[in-house]
Design a protein around this motif. Sequence first.
Motif, mmCIF file in Angstrom:
data_model
loop_
_atom_site.group_PDB
_atom_site.id
_atom_site.type_symbol
_atom_site.label_atom_id
_atom_site.label_comp_id
_atom_site.label_asym_id
_atom_site.label_seq_id
_atom_site.Cartn_x
_atom_site.Cartn_y
_atom_site.Cartn_z
ATOM 1 N N SER A 293 0.828 -1.204 0.000
ATOM 2 C CA SER A 293 0.000 0.000 0.000
ATOM 3 C C SER A 293 0.860 1.251 0.000
ATOM 4 N N VAL A 294 0.209 2.344 -0.352
ATOM 5 C CA VAL A 294 0.892 3.633 -0.379
ATOM 6 C C VAL A 294 0.469 4.367 0.883
ATOM 7 N N ARG A 295 1.396 4.560 1.793
ATOM 8 C CA ARG A 295 1.007 5.194 3.068
ATOM 9 C C ARG A 295 2.215 5.758 3.808
ATOM 10 N N GLU A 296 1.912 6.630 4.737
ATOM 11 C CA GLU A 296 2.938 7.211 5.604
ATOM 12 C C GLU A 296 3.688 6.080 6.304
ATOM 13 N N GLY A 297 4.990 6.216 6.412
ATOM 14 C CA GLY A 297 5.748 5.219 7.169
ATOM 15 C C GLY A 297 6.176 4.025 6.347
ATOM 16 N N GLY A 298 5.802 3.973 5.045
ATOM 17 C CA GLY A 298 6.235 2.867 4.192
ATOM 18 C C GLY A 298 7.751 2.865 4.041
ATOM 19 N N VAL A 299 8.323 1.695 3.752
ATOM 20 C CA VAL A 299 9.785 1.547 3.725
ATOM 21 C C VAL A 299 10.426 2.302 2.566
ATOM 22 N N PHE A 300 9.817 2.173 1.374
ATOM 23 C CA PHE A 300 10.463 2.711 0.177
ATOM 24 C C PHE A 300 9.899 4.064 -0.220
ATOM 25 N N GLU A 301 10.792 4.951 -0.621
ATOM 26 C CA GLU A 301 10.310 6.204 -1.187
ATOM 27 C C GLU A 301 10.015 5.968 -2.667
ATOM 28 N N ALA A 302 8.880 6.463 -3.115
ATOM 29 C CA ALA A 302 8.465 6.201 -4.492
ATOM 30 C C ALA A 302 7.853 7.441 -5.107
ATOM 31 N N LYS A 303 7.926 7.496 -6.429
ATOM 32 C CA LYS A 303 7.286 8.569 -7.181
ATOM 33 C C LYS A 303 5.991 7.999 -7.750
ATOM 34 N N VAL A 304 4.887 8.689 -7.557
ATOM 35 C CA VAL A 304 3.620 8.231 -8.124
ATOM 36 C C VAL A 304 3.587 8.615 -9.605
ATOM 37 N N THR A 305 3.450 7.616 -10.484
ATOM 38 C CA THR A 305 3.418 7.919 -11.920
ATOM 39 C C THR A 305 2.005 7.775 -12.483
ATOM 40 N N LEU A 306 1.149 7.042 -11.784
ATOM 41 C CA LEU A 306 -0.237 6.876 -12.230
ATOM 42 C C LEU A 306 -1.112 6.673 -11.002
ATOM 43 N N SER A 307 -2.291 7.292 -11.016
ATOM 44 C CA SER A 307 -3.233 7.129 -9.923
ATOM 45 C C SER A 307 -4.621 7.140 -10.525
ATOM 46 N N THR A 308 -5.280 5.998 -10.520
ATOM 47 C CA THR A 308 -6.566 5.873 -11.211
ATOM 48 C C THR A 308 -7.627 5.308 -10.271
ATOM 49 N N PHE A 309 -8.769 5.966 -10.233
ATOM 50 C CA PHE A 309 -9.891 5.485 -9.414
ATOM 51 C C PHE A 309 -10.586 4.338 -10.141
ATOM 52 N N MET A 310 -10.602 3.137 -9.520
ATOM 53 C CA MET A 310 -11.195 1.964 -10.166
ATOM 54 C C MET A 310 -12.483 1.549 -9.450
ATOM 55 N N SER A 312 -13.650 0.048 -6.553
ATOM 56 C CA SER A 312 -13.358 -0.673 -5.311
ATOM 57 C C SER A 312 -11.907 -0.485 -4.873
ATOM 58 N N TYR A 313 -11.044 -0.044 -5.780
ATOM 59 C CA TYR A 313 -9.661 0.216 -5.387
ATOM 60 C C TYR A 313 -9.065 1.375 -6.182
ATOM 61 N N GLN A 314 -7.983 1.952 -5.640
ATOM 62 C CA GLN A 314 -7.224 2.963 -6.358
ATOM 63 C C GLN A 314 -6.026 2.253 -6.974
ATOM 64 N N LEU A 315 -5.861 2.412 -8.280
ATOM 65 C CA LEU A 315 -4.732 1.784 -8.963
ATOM 66 C C LEU A 315 -3.568 2.775 -9.030
ATOM 67 N N TYR A 316 -2.447 2.390 -8.439
ATOM 68 C CA TYR A 316 -1.261 3.234 -8.491
ATOM 69 C C TYR A 316 -0.179 2.563 -9.298
ATOM 70 N N GLU A 317 0.585 3.377 -10.035
ATOM 71 C CA GLU A 317 1.871 2.905 -10.507
ATOM 72 C C GLU A 317 2.919 3.803 -9.909
ATOM 73 N N LEU A 318 3.938 3.165 -9.369
ATOM 74 C CA LEU A 318 4.988 3.884 -8.664
ATOM 75 C C LEU A 318 6.311 3.619 -9.355
ATOM 76 N N ASP A 319 7.209 4.553 -9.200
ATOM 77 C CA ASP A 319 8.566 4.351 -9.679
ATOM 78 C C ASP A 319 9.492 4.384 -8.460
ATOM 79 N N ILE A 320 10.192 3.273 -8.257
ATOM 80 C CA ILE A 320 11.168 3.218 -7.168
ATOM 81 C C ILE A 320 12.536 3.016 -7.802
ATOM 82 N N ASP A 321 13.343 4.033 -7.832
ATOM 83 C CA ASP A 321 14.684 3.929 -8.424
ATOM 84 C C ASP A 321 14.663 3.252 -9.787
ATOM 85 N N GLY A 322 13.691 3.588 -10.598
ATOM 86 C CA GLY A 322 13.636 3.017 -11.947
ATOM 87 C C GLY A 322 12.844 1.723 -12.043
#
Length: 356
Positions: A293-310, A312-322
């Motif tokens: 999940s995407v939330r405060e306190g998560g281990v990895f820092e990530a860039k949000v590249t996509l955020s789509t309302f689906m 029942s869920y939010q679809l995210y695409e993240l970029d973590i160091d490529g």
Amino acid sequence: MSAKGLSIIELEKVYPNKYTGDVRAVDRISMEIQPGEFVTLLGPSGCGKTTTLRMIAGFERPTGGDIRLGGESIRHLTPDRRDTAMVFQTYALFPNLNVYDNIAYGLKIKKLSRQEIRDKVTGILALTGLEGLESRHTNELSGGQQQRVALARALVMEPGVLLFDEPLSNLDAKLRVQMRTEIRKIQRAVGITAVYVTHDQAEAMSMSDRIVILKDGKIAQMGSPKEVYYHPTSEFSANFIGTANTLHGTVESWEAGALTVSVLGHELAGIPCERDFKRGDPCTLIIRPEACSVREGGVFEAKVTLSTFMGSYQLYELDIDGSRFTVHENNPKTKRVYEPGETARLHLDIADIHVI
Ligand SMILES: Nc1ncnc2c1ncn2[C@@H]1O[C@H](COP(=O)(O)OP(=O)(O)O)[C@@H](O)[C@H]1O
Ligand SMILES: [Mg+2]
């Protein structure tokens, strides 16, 4: 109906080709299918699904191995003597016959009495929801109804095993979903053994007792839908069934079934793992989109590249160091939603990480 078990033993098909070299379409595959079981052959185009099915039906001659139905080798029998029936993607109905006669055709060839034929066809018409359409011609039917006739025509023969080659590919998305439940219901009701071919993982997941994932004519993995989803044995299987995030890491330590892995500059401890690993071994972590999940306190820092309302869920695409990462965040209504361009933190549910 007398469902039969099907044994496929070292089955092989090589198509000779002088110009490009021989094509090893099916490469010595073996499997045991229990009476009444629903088994799906799943894999990308060209992996040998149709060739396998056609060898079971007798339309294609194996170059090696054996096929046994109900304990007896059927390898040398012609298709009509094999106690198999096939449902094709293209339906292959007789256009000059009405629904009743299409379904009755095989029984007439078998020289059953008029009364027997009437009883069997009437039963199958009810089972497949075709009552009232008996006298329609096939060109007066919808795609879904034609597929039901194709299914009825195969079922009425009461074969030891029923074979399906991508039977829903020509239907629209909604009907496809409806028909897969229906086929499964009917198969369960009559208790027939079924081998089903598809390249659609959702179809395979929702219909099968077991899934056989094929790759280049070989079995990549075989197991129940849950087994292959939660315990893929390779990146190929993981990616073929559902969506998988893959992280490559290095083992720091392994103790009592729990692994510590360093990955993308972080250490993750307590990853469940049955296999033996040594410090320094490379490993691959498979993480399903719903196991993070995407939330405060998560281990990895990530860039949000996509955020789509689906819904029942939010679809995210993240970029973590490529590396690209897909996240399904359930019930977004109750959560902070991140937008593309934002920096966020990715949390992994350690207990749900699968190591290969
Ligand atoms: N009749 C044939 N002659 C030569 N090659 C064939 C023939 N049928 C299939 N092939 C080849 O065998 C491989 C497997 O094909 P197929 O069983 O149709 O795969 P799938 O059904 O999984 O898409 C492919 O490389 C295909 O090109
Ligand atoms: Mg095919």
